[in-house]
Design a protein around this motif. Structure first.
Motif, PDB file in Angstrom:
ATOM      1  N   THR A   1       0.851  -1.225  -0.140  1.00 21.80           N
ATOM      2  CA  THR A   1      -0.062   0.037   0.223  1.00 21.80           C
ATOM      3  C   THR A   1       1.101   1.422  -0.145  1.00 21.80           C
ATOM      4  N   LEU A   2       2.225   1.499   1.005  1.00 23.93           N
ATOM      5  CA  LEU A   2       3.152   2.640   0.328  1.00 23.93           C
ATOM      6  C   LEU A   2       3.315   2.554  -1.107  1.00 23.93           C
ATOM      7  N   LEU A   3       3.753   1.604  -1.651  1.00 21.23           N
ATOM      8  CA  LEU A   3       3.970   1.693  -2.460  1.00 21.23           C
ATOM      9  C   LEU A   3       3.483   1.772  -3.918  1.00 21.23           C
ATOM     10  N   GLU A   4       1.952   1.485  -3.743  1.00 22.97           N
ATOM     11  CA  GLU A   4       0.912   2.044  -4.268  1.00 22.97           C
ATOM     12  C   GLU A   4       0.475   3.219  -4.502  1.00 22.97           C
ATOM     13  N   ILE A   5       0.713   3.978  -2.716  1.00 27.31           N
ATOM     14  CA  ILE A   5       0.555   5.832  -2.862  1.00 27.31           C
ATOM     15  C   ILE A   5       1.891   6.698  -3.754  1.00 27.31           C
ATOM     16  N   ALA A   6       2.882   5.417  -3.271  1.00 26.02           N
ATOM     17  CA  ALA A   6       4.122   6.413  -3.753  1.00 26.02           C
ATOM     18  C   ALA A   6       3.596   6.291  -5.370  1.00 26.02           C
ATOM     19  N   ALA A   7       3.211   5.087  -6.208  1.00 26.43           N
ATOM     20  CA  ALA A   7       2.765   5.114  -7.315  1.00 26.43           C
ATOM     21  C   ALA A   7       2.188   5.930  -7.733  1.00 26.43           C
ATOM     22  N   LEU A   8       0.893   6.441  -7.009  1.00 29.29           N
ATOM     23  CA  LEU A   8       0.118   7.769  -7.127  1.00 29.29           C
ATOM     24  C   LEU A   8       0.648   8.528  -7.521  1.00 29.29           C
ATOM     25  N   PHE A   9       1.820   9.179  -6.438  1.00 32.29           N
ATOM     26  CA  PHE A   9       2.638  10.608  -6.373  1.00 32.29           C
ATOM     27  C   PHE A   9       3.291  10.586  -7.620  1.00 32.29           C
ATOM     28  N   SER A  10       4.104   9.672  -8.090  1.00 30.42           N
ATOM     29  CA  SER A  10       4.547  10.074  -9.145  1.00 30.42           C
ATOM     30  C   SER A  10       4.211   9.830 -10.666  1.00 30.42           C
ATOM     31  N   VAL A  11       3.185   9.681 -10.200  1.00 31.14           N
ATOM     32  CA  VAL A  11       2.029   9.951 -11.922  1.00 31.14           C
ATOM     33  C   VAL A  11       1.825  11.214 -11.967  1.00 31.14           C
TER      34      VAL A  11
END
Lengths: 249, 108
Positions: free
Chosen positions: A80-90
């Motif tokens: 989930t942490l990496l998922e939120i980071a993926a949203l942030f990078s997009v």
């Protein structure tokens, strides 16, 4: 990839034209792939190993009562942490690839309809949406729900408000909201490592408040991210208030 | 045919239909929607596998599907932003050509 367009108007982007051979080849590939996958599915009907018993045994230690929320926010919180980071990078990429336009061009292209019906309906609807999303956020510990669902609702409300002509935050005010979710999750992950020795290993007695705090900040941040995905397509730079219109009748 | 087999087969069918549409479609927005549907087909397959008759469902594939939905939304947003940027660049490019042609007195 683009056809030769002869006018200045916005046109739908078309790819290379119809080719019968391409259709037949792709159709046969799809059908063969389907047959292969169905054959694989039927031949693997024996029970596959699953982690279900592990989850249900440790559910009381996770701080929440819903097994899916426990998996998402405690047992597999790294995902989930990496998922939120993926949203942030997009959101960084989307803001980078759509440059700022002048305010006049941005205002004229938005196509906002200042319909009084929409404004009137939104006066009643937006508070309701906020209440329902708050309920979804809270009930994530007991039922299906949680941060992402609540954030999707709030983002929908924000898109409706933007369509009715009400711009409520400019560019610089949005940035802390976009960063907050990833930052708070990372901070929580690192801080608990000082107490329990592993990152993202919540102490069992504090697991529920930590999860709730992370979810609240993540809701606001993900809602802001989803709204920026929408608004950046039409109005990339809204740092000035020249487009601001009253949302009243 | 058991329920799990039916839903898994439907998920795989969605994936294959959308794959065909990605290759064949002329409009780029149709292609982006088709990629989304490919993802949705895989999610359906995951959820169908997670269900076992009469017992509690397996929560780990459900969590994977939730994560996958959010990442699919992010990917679609990036794809749409790139398409919008390409459209803006294309409009700039063709408007330059138009004005040049008009200055030279030629017709396109």
């Amino acid at each position: 990839m683009f056809r030769n367009l002869h006018s200045n108007e916005k046109q739908l982007i078309q790819c290379d034209g119809h080719s019968t051979i391409r259709t037949w080849v792709s159709g046969s590939i799809a059908v063969t792939l389907y047959m292969t996958l169905i054959a694989g599915l039927i031949s693997s009907q024996t029970a596959s190993p699953s982690l279900k018993h592990l989850v249900y045994e440790s559910l009381s230690l996770s701080g929440v009562e819903n097994p899916v929320t426990a998996v998402l926010l405690n047992f597999r919180s790294y995902d989930t942490l990496l998922e939120i980071a993926a949203l942030f990078s997009v959101v960084l990429a989307v803001k980078a690839c759509l440059p700022k336009q002048d305010t006049a061009a941005a205002c004229s292209q938005t196509g906002i309809s200042t319909s009084p019906v929409l404004a009137h309906v939104l006066r009643a609807l937006v508070p309701l949406i906020i209440i329902v999303s708050g309920y979804l956020l809270w009930t994530g510990a007991y039922n299906p729900g949680g941060a992402f669902q609540a954030a999707a609702l709030i983002a929908g409300a924000a898109v409706l408000l933007s369509l009715s002509g009400y711009h409520f935050l400019n560019n610089n005010q949005f940035r802390p909201l976009l960063v907050a979710g990833t930052a708070v999750f990372l901070l929580a992950a690192v801080i608990v490592s000082f107490f329990t020795g592993l990152i993202l290993q919540y102490p069992v007695s504090l697991a529920a408040p930590i999860i709730l705090g992370i979810e609240i900040v993540a809701t606001v941040s993900i809602a802001a991210t989803l709204f920026v995905f929408y608004s950046q397509l039409n109005e990339p730079d809204h740092s000035s208030s020249q487009c601001h219109r009253e949302a009243g009748p | 045919m058991s329920q799990e087999l039916l839903y898994s087969a439907t998920g795989i069918a969605l994936f294959c239909l959308a794959l065909h549409s990605v290759i064949v479609a002329v409009n780029i927005i149709t292609r982006i929607i088709a990629i989304n549907i490919m993802g949705i087909g895989i999610f359906m397959l995951l959820v169908a596998i997670a269900n076992q008759a009469g017992q509690q469902p397996d929560p780990v594939p459900h969590a994977m599907v939730l994560t996958g939905i959010v990442v699919a939304v992010a990917g679609t947003a990036l794809a749409l932003a790139l398409v919008r940027r390409l459209q803006q660049l294309h409009i700039e490019e063709t408007s330059t050509l138009d004005s040049k042609e008009k200055l030279n007195g030629n017709k396109i």
